[in-house]
Design a protein around this motif. Structure first.
Motif, PDB file in Angstrom:
ATOM      1  N   ALA A 127       0.835  -1.200   0.000  1.00 38.02           N
ATOM      2  CA  ALA A 127       0.000   0.000   0.000  1.00 38.02           C
ATOM      3  C   ALA A 127       0.873   1.256   0.000  1.00 38.02           C
ATOM      4  CB  ALA A 127      -0.953  -0.032   1.190  1.00 38.02           C
ATOM      5  N   PHE A 147       3.865   0.518   4.089  1.00 37.92           N
ATOM      6  CA  PHE A 147       2.735  -0.240   4.626  1.00 37.92           C
ATOM      7  C   PHE A 147       2.231  -1.261   3.608  1.00 37.92           C
ATOM      8  CE2 PHE A 147       2.707   3.265   7.549  1.00 37.92           C
ATOM      9  CZ  PHE A 147       2.166   2.757   8.716  1.00 37.92           C
ATOM     10  N   LEU A 178      -1.545  -3.791   3.141  1.00 39.73           N
ATOM     11  CA  LEU A 178      -2.897  -4.060   3.627  1.00 39.73           C
ATOM     12  C   LEU A 178      -3.053  -5.564   3.705  1.00 39.73           C
ATOM     13  CD1 LEU A 178      -4.900  -1.475   1.496  1.00 39.73           C
ATOM     14  CD2 LEU A 178      -4.258  -1.290   3.904  1.00 39.73           C
ATOM     15  N   ALA A 234      -4.134  -2.048   7.706  1.00 40.23           N
ATOM     16  CA  ALA A 234      -2.837  -1.442   7.380  1.00 40.23           C
ATOM     17  C   ALA A 234      -1.793  -1.931   8.377  1.00 40.23           C
ATOM     18  CB  ALA A 234      -2.940   0.081   7.422  1.00 40.23           C
TER      19      ALA A 234
END
Length: 204
Positions: A34, A38, A40, A58
């Motif tokens: 993401a 990060f 997901l 997240a």
């Protein structure tokens, strides 16, 4: 949560995986890279065949922590490891199919070697059935941090492409995006099915 095209494609891939029976009884976990730093990751204990975008959490790739406090998958440490090892990886799929689980137990070596199958070309970079594809095999471990350490050590001296198997557990595979990860998963599952049938016929 903003539903990006890649997250929407991951949700669709999860529904497809559920239809194949490759993530029974809420098993398996899936993720997509993401925003910077990060990914997901699917929430723990959810049926993968009915996930929605809201069921993804997240998670910080460097630490494996979820700032929201929600509980991501038990195998979070394997997803974040892959994103750290392979900057090009954009999506990770972990499934529990019968063929991957059984083959991972009957193969006693450190890798499952596939050769002679035209469908090897479903894997990025494979151009011929004459090539050999080796899918690394690791003993399963409930200590995910210890397991991640073993996989990281292996990857430092051995090729680790497309995915790996955990004995008695299943397949983890990845790709540069959801589409490629899904193609690798489907290709590998076809190859596992062929290899399982070949071994059964040779024993009969």
């Amino acid at each position: 949560m903003t539903v990006t095209p890649q997250l929407a494609q991951l949700v669709a891939a999860c529904h497809w995986i559920g239809q194949q029976g490759w993530a029974p009884a809420t098993g398996g976990n899936m993720s997509v890279r993401a925003a910077e730093g990060f990914c997901l990751l699917s929430e723990s204990g959810k049926d993968k065949g009915s996930l929605t975008a809201a069921d993804f959490i997240a998670v910080e790739i460097a630490s494996g922590q979820a700032p929201s406090g929600r509980k991501p998958s038990a195998e979070t440490g394997l997803h974040t490891l892959i994103y750290r090892l392979f900057p090009e990886a954009g999506a990770v799929l972990h499934t529990h199919s019968v063929n991957s689980t059984v083959l991972s137990r009957i193969e006693k070596g450190s890798a499952l070697r596939l050769q002679g199958y035209e469908m090897q070309k479903s894997l990025t970079g494979q151009h011929s059935h004459l090539d050999s594809v080796e899918i690394a095999l690791f003993d399963n471990d409930q200590d995910i941090a210890a397991l991640a350490t073993r996989i990281r050590a292996w990857a430092q001296t051995n090729p680790l492409r497309y995915g790996f198997l955990l004995r008695g557990h299943g397949l983890t595979c990845w790709g540069k995006n959801v589409q490629e990860a899904r193609r690798h998963l489907e290709g590998l599952e076809f190859l596992f099915n062929c290899e399982m049938q070949r071994r059964l016929l040779e024993r009969s």
